[in-house]
Design an enzyme around this catalytic site. Structure first.
Site, PDB file in Angstrom:
ATOM      1  N   CYS A 109      22.857  42.009  11.176  1.00 57.32           N
ATOM      2  CA  CYS A 109      22.798  40.936  11.042  1.00 57.32           C
ATOM      3  C   CYS A 109      24.258  40.156  11.109  1.00 57.32           C
ATOM      4  CB  CYS A 109      22.277  40.472   9.483  1.00 57.32           C
ATOM      5  SG  CYS A 109      20.398  40.451   9.363  1.00 57.32           S
TER       6      CYS A 109
ATOM      7  N   ASP B 286      31.392  34.887   0.032  1.00 57.29           N
ATOM      8  CA  ASP B 286      30.356  35.543   0.124  1.00 57.29           C
ATOM      9  C   ASP B 286      30.448  37.097  -0.569  1.00 57.29           C
ATOM     10  OD1 ASP B 286      28.147  37.368   1.171  1.00 57.29           O
ATOM     11  OD2 ASP B 286      28.107  36.718   3.063  1.00 57.29           O
TER      12      ASP B 286
ATOM     13  N   HIS C 260      28.053  37.825   8.144  1.00 60.25           N
ATOM     14  CA  HIS C 260      26.728  38.122   8.125  1.00 60.25           C
ATOM     15  C   HIS C 260      26.054  36.809   8.889  1.00 60.25           C
ATOM     16  CE1 HIS C 260      22.918  38.500   6.625  1.00 60.25           C
ATOM     17  NE2 HIS C 260      22.876  39.815   6.575  1.00 60.25           N
TER      18      HIS C 260
END
Ligand code: PMP
Length: 406
Positions: free
Chosen positions: A364, A200, A123
């Site tokens: 994104c 993440d 991302h």
């Protein structure tokens, strides 16, 4: 509770019973944000109606009460992710904020020529902070390539690791493709060369459980709003020695021990990284979201979501105009696809008019779209409250849209 009953779960989420354009809402945009159960909505309501006060500083009843609620929420999250200590759970604004904290603070320990590794499926929030860091410090950014199926090239990763590698930052689950990356193995490989590893976890805990000690990650970042909690709050978990070695990220109230104009000393964890009045209600309601999640048997949740994914994939495969992006062996209930010859935005807009909320665009993750040479995809991302009937409505809707557009 043992097992999983989707109809019971749906009762907990008021928004699932609302209408858009006079049609039942079919919410398939859970990758962007998840809906909130009534208990979370109530926690926010009750806090502002009866409990609001600033934390960590007041002697009065309400301030002590709200401090207790906030710290109890931290403890709940600690237990949920199995962090060693609650002070290793730092409240942030969300995944983006958590990653930026590490990029700026851990980033102070990065020197010219050091290497940072990310992956081809990140991302933007796990790309740009590292680019900014590399620019500031003269460090080098390396990118683990991926296959057309949407799986990382682990041999290439192994070859990239060396004594110059300072940090590896990779997504656990890709928001654009649904791929689940083998982060536990990747973390062990990074540690073998002395590098730290940030996971993440923005997409993780909506679909699976996480044990940070079992993963042995140095950092784990996630957002409240994707785990059925509020927006504007998230978490950075960090290993104690790593966090202690890092300078503060922001200066201000709460993060100090003493302040004089000559010298300021910093507070202990977690306060060292929590300058200023935080999102108090957000933190408390995020604790409620995790209390809610801990009532589930996640093996049953995962089995249910897998069933939903397999069903939706099989049904979509019956439509010849559909092209899939991301077909990893290990993936969660996220399906990225295109209708041949049609712009994703047109398909998404027409689905919307039928009450079906999907995401269209680059999610994104522009480099992922560039990899496939496409402008974007249509993404249907399912949460545990979605049903096979909703998949059927999506399929019928798509067939209608394809006829309309052709
Ligand atoms: N990483 C991944 C994999 C994500 O899916 C997202 C949110 N789409 C983020 C990071 C950023 O999260 P937030 O916008 O909540 O900070």
């Amino acid at each position: 509770q043992k097992g999983f009953n989707v109809e019971e779960v749906r009762k907990d989420f008021p928004i699932l019973h609302t209408k858009v354009y006079d049609r039942n809402l079919i919410y398939l945009d859970n990758g962007a944000t998840a809906q909130k159960p009534q208990v979370v909505i109530d926690a926010i309501d009750t806090f502002y109606a009866k409990e609001n006060a600033n934390i960590h500083r007041g002697v009065h009843f309400l301030s002590q009460h709200s401090t207790g609620l906030y710290e109890e929420a931290r403890n709940t999250i600690q237990r949920y992710i199995n962090a060693e200590n609650s002070y290793q759970v730092l409240f942030t604004k969300g995944t983006t904020d958590s990653i930026n904290l590490v990029a700026f603070s851990f980033g102070e320990l990065v020197k010219e020529g050091d290497e940072i590794i990310i992956s081809a499926m990140e991302h933007h929030s796990n790309i740009v902070p590292w680019q900014m860091l590399c620019e500031r410090k003269g460090a080098v950014l390396k990118v683990i390539p991926m296959s057309t199926k949407g799986e990382l090239d682990l041999d290439a990763y192994q070859n990239m690791l060396n004594e110059k590698t300072k940090l590896v930052s990779v997504t656990h689950i890709s928001n654009a493709l649904g791929t689940v990356n083998p982060v536990k193995e990747m973390i062990a490989q990074a540690h073998a060369v002395g590098a730290k590893f940030l996971v993440d976890g923005a997409q993780s805990m909506q679909h699976t459980t996480v044990d940070v000690q079992d993963l042995d990650c140095d950092f784990f970042a996630f957002s409240g709003h994707k785990v059925f909690g509020p927006t504007g709050v998230g978490v950075l978990y960090g290993k104690e020695d790593v966090l202690n070695a890092m300078p503060p990220y922001q200066g201000g109230g709460d993060m100090i021990k003493t302040v004089t104009f000559e010298k300021t000393t910093y507070n202990e964890l977690p306060h060292k990284f929590e300058a200023g009045t935080p999102n108090i209600v957000g933190g408390i309601a995020l604790g409620t979201a995790f209390e809610y999640l801990s009532t589930f048997d996640f093996e049953a949740v995962e089995a249910y979501e897998k069933e939903l994914l397999d069903y939706a994939t099989a049904e979509l495969k019956k439509i010849p105009e559909i092209e899939f992006y991301g077909e990893a062996e290990n993936k969660v209930s996220v399906i990225s696809f295109l209708v041949k010859g049609q712009h994703p935005y047109d398909v998404g807009s027409l689905l919307d008019k039928l009450g079906i909320a999907v995401r269209t665009g680059h999610h994104c993750a522009q480099p992922v779209m560039d990899f496939y040479s496409i402008p974007g995809t249509i993404r249907a991302s399912f949460a545990f409250y979605n049903t096979k009937e909703e998949v059927d409505i999506l399929i019928t809707g798509l067939k209608r849209v394809i006829t309309m557009l052709s």
